[in-house]
Design a protein around this motif. Structure first.
Motif, mmCIF file in Angstrom:
data_model
loop_
_atom_site.group_PDB
_atom_site.id
_atom_site.type_symbol
_atom_site.label_atom_id
_atom_site.label_comp_id
_atom_site.label_asym_id
_atom_site.label_seq_id
_atom_site.Cartn_x
_atom_site.Cartn_y
_atom_site.Cartn_z
ATOM 1 N N ASN A 195 0.637 -1.182 0.137
ATOM 2 C CA ASN A 195 0.137 -0.088 0.037
ATOM 3 C C ASN A 195 0.894 1.422 0.105
ATOM 4 O O ASN A 195 0.489 2.162 0.618
ATOM 5 N N TYR A 196 1.764 1.167 -0.684
ATOM 6 C CA TYR A 196 2.773 2.602 -0.774
ATOM 7 C C TYR A 196 2.277 3.680 -1.401
ATOM 8 O O TYR A 196 2.911 4.790 -1.391
ATOM 9 N N LEU A 229 5.109 3.716 -9.123
ATOM 10 C CA LEU A 229 5.066 4.645 -8.052
ATOM 11 C C LEU A 229 6.172 5.934 -8.384
ATOM 12 O O LEU A 229 5.721 6.997 -8.035
ATOM 13 N N GLN A 230 7.200 5.583 -8.971
ATOM 14 C CA GLN A 230 7.933 6.637 -9.581
ATOM 15 C C GLN A 230 7.255 7.755 -10.686
ATOM 16 O O GLN A 230 7.430 8.915 -10.472
ATOM 17 N N ALA A 231 6.449 7.260 -11.284
ATOM 18 C CA ALA A 231 5.720 7.806 -12.301
ATOM 19 C C ALA A 231 4.694 8.779 -11.598
ATOM 20 O O ALA A 231 4.638 10.033 -11.820
ATOM 21 N N ARG A 232 4.294 8.035 -10.536
ATOM 22 C CA ARG A 232 3.428 9.225 -9.602
ATOM 23 C C ARG A 232 4.197 10.168 -8.788
ATOM 24 O O ARG A 232 3.448 11.273 -8.867
ATOM 25 N N ILE A 233 5.105 9.755 -8.357
ATOM 26 C CA ILE A 233 5.838 10.748 -7.452
ATOM 27 C C ILE A 233 6.483 11.798 -8.597
ATOM 28 O O ILE A 233 6.428 13.117 -8.216
ATOM 29 N N GLN A 262 4.635 1.685 7.960
ATOM 30 C CA GLN A 262 4.330 0.473 7.322
ATOM 31 C C GLN A 262 2.623 0.285 7.199
ATOM 32 O O GLN A 262 1.858 0.108 8.009
ATOM 33 N N PRO A 263 2.250 0.750 5.924
ATOM 34 C CA PRO A 263 0.781 0.966 5.620
ATOM 35 C C PRO A 263 0.343 -0.181 5.099
ATOM 36 O O PRO A 263 -0.989 -0.152 4.406
ATOM 37 N N SER A 264 0.583 -1.398 5.097
ATOM 38 C CA SER A 264 0.308 -2.758 4.542
ATOM 39 C C SER A 264 -1.236 -2.958 4.795
ATOM 40 O O SER A 264 -1.940 -2.530 5.734
ATOM 41 N N LEU A 265 -1.917 -3.338 3.574
ATOM 42 C CA LEU A 265 -3.200 -3.908 3.671
ATOM 43 C C LEU A 265 -3.241 -5.391 4.558
ATOM 44 O O LEU A 265 -4.185 -5.567 5.252
ATOM 45 N N PHE A 266 -2.299 -6.170 4.614
ATOM 46 C CA PHE A 266 -2.363 -7.288 5.281
ATOM 47 C C PHE A 266 -0.974 -7.803 5.436
ATOM 48 O O PHE A 266 0.176 -7.303 4.621
#
Length: 379
Positions: A195-196, A229-233, A262-266
């Motif tokens: 969930n990064y 993620l890099q594209a979003r940043i 640590q925002p993990s979903l599980f």
């Protein structure tokens, strides 16, 4: 006894990172261990195995392709194990089939509280082909019993983290005076589970709503979502977020932080969180998996609930503006980990699991001897 340890790959994630410690415990009891990897993938764990002198074999010539069952079975036969140990779903299915064909007991790890629906259905159907299931935490043990319909007597816990007091410790956050930067970090595979994307959104929120704060986020890891993620940043124009790639030395990495997230979903045990706590770093985590048991909200870390960018931003500002809170939670986290996961405690639990493994092998040998003395009559 001879143990063949089958694992999906040597990628370098949470299933591979504890391998040196696991094998060390097996060797301590006099067992010979060989690791068979179905694929190399990124191969970040290869160096760990070499440094520990662990015999290993990568069964597929293509880094990103898994070896076939036929190839795996041939390798298992060649090493003539007394016991087959497996880690992760594909390796477990291969190990279970090999166990049936070679009449060898099988022990299988469960590292995660969540199984993909298809994997869960398959393992639910084949769970009896594993003689003993080993979970990396009490939470995962409960999930394994429930999801796979495994009797509780056939699920045992072996925490895959051993605390080491001599590892580097954090330099506590002293506050934003003088333009100091609060170093925030996280470790993990760049995959949906972690969930990064939420972290990137939170950092954009901070830039727009609290431009005076100086918080920099470093995401350590590799995975399929790295380009996204890099594209979003880049699209958001964020200069307060860095993708730093795989971290071969997580202990030094964690000691260089002021906060861990640590925002993990599980999750299962989440070794990276334990590494951060050992370094004395205050953490912000979603209360999922074993993390909900490990972190004491407000004492050793903070719970990200609800898991929204706005909530995360508010928790980060709470740490940023309160150095004494950071120091207090970090010290408490370190003390908790050093107490709960000291070598003696982990060795005692490993001995329980390995004792069960030895009993399985002894029972098989006894059954073979009985069969040899009393062959089934031909009718």
């Amino acid at each position: 006894m001879r143990i063949v340890y089958i694992i999906n790959s040597l990628n370098g994630g949470g299933a591979e990172r504890p391998l040196p410690d696991i094998v060390a415990q097996m060797r301590r009891r006099g067992h010979d261990v060989r690791v068979l990897a179905l694929a190399r993938k990124a191969g970040n764990a290869v160096a760990w195995l070499k440094d520990a002198g662990i015999a290993h074999e990568i069964l597929s010539p293509h880094p990103d392709k898994f070896a076939s069952f036929r190839t795996t079975l041939a390798a298992v036969r060649r090493h003539a194990p007394d016991l087959i140990w497996t880690s992760l779903t594909r390796a477990t299915l291969y190990g279970q089939m090999a166990g049936v064909m070679l009449r060898r007991p099988v022990i299988s790890w469960q590292h995660n509280a969540y199984l993909r629906p298809w994997n869960r259905r398959i393992l639910h159907a084949t769970h009896r082909l594993t003689d003993l299931w080993v979970a990396d935490s009490r939470f995962v043990a409960k999930c394994t019993a429930q999801q796979l319909n495994v009797p509780e007597r056939d699920v045992i816990t072996w925490p895959l983290f051993t605390a080491q007091a001599h590892m580097p410790q954090v330099t506590p956050w002293t506050g934003p005076d003088g333009g100091a930067v609060f170093r925030l970090g996280t470790l993990g595979r760049l995959e949906h589970q972690k969930n990064y994307g939420l972290l990137v959104q939170a950092m954009a929120y901070l830039r727009d709503h609290a431009p005076q704060c100086r918080i920099h986020l470093d995401i350590g890891g590799e995975g399929s979502l790295a380009p996204q993620l890099q594209a979003r940043i880049t699209a958001l124009g964020l200069d307060n977020v860095t993708l730093s790639g795989f971290q071969a030395d997580p202990f030094t990495y964690c000691a260089g932080l002021h906060g861990y997230v640590q925002p993990s979903l599980f999750e299962g045990l989440c070794i990276a969180l334990h590494e951060a706590m050992q370094a004395g770093v205050p953490s912000i985590v979603t209360p999922v998996g074993a993390m909900a048991d490990v972190i004491k909200d407000g004492e050793t870390g903070l719970f990200l609930s609800p898991p929204t960018p706005e909530r995360l931003a508010s928790l980060l500002l709470r740490l940023y503006n309160n150095p004494s809170l950071c120091a207090r939670m970090g010290a408490a986290a370190r003390g908790q980990v050093l107490s709960a996961y000291d070598l003696n405690a982990i060795t005692a639990q490993a001995d329980v699991v390995l004792g069960r493994a030895e009993q399985l092998v002894a029972a098989r040998v006894g059954a073979m001897r009985t069969s040899a003395r009393h062959p089934t009559p031909i009718r």
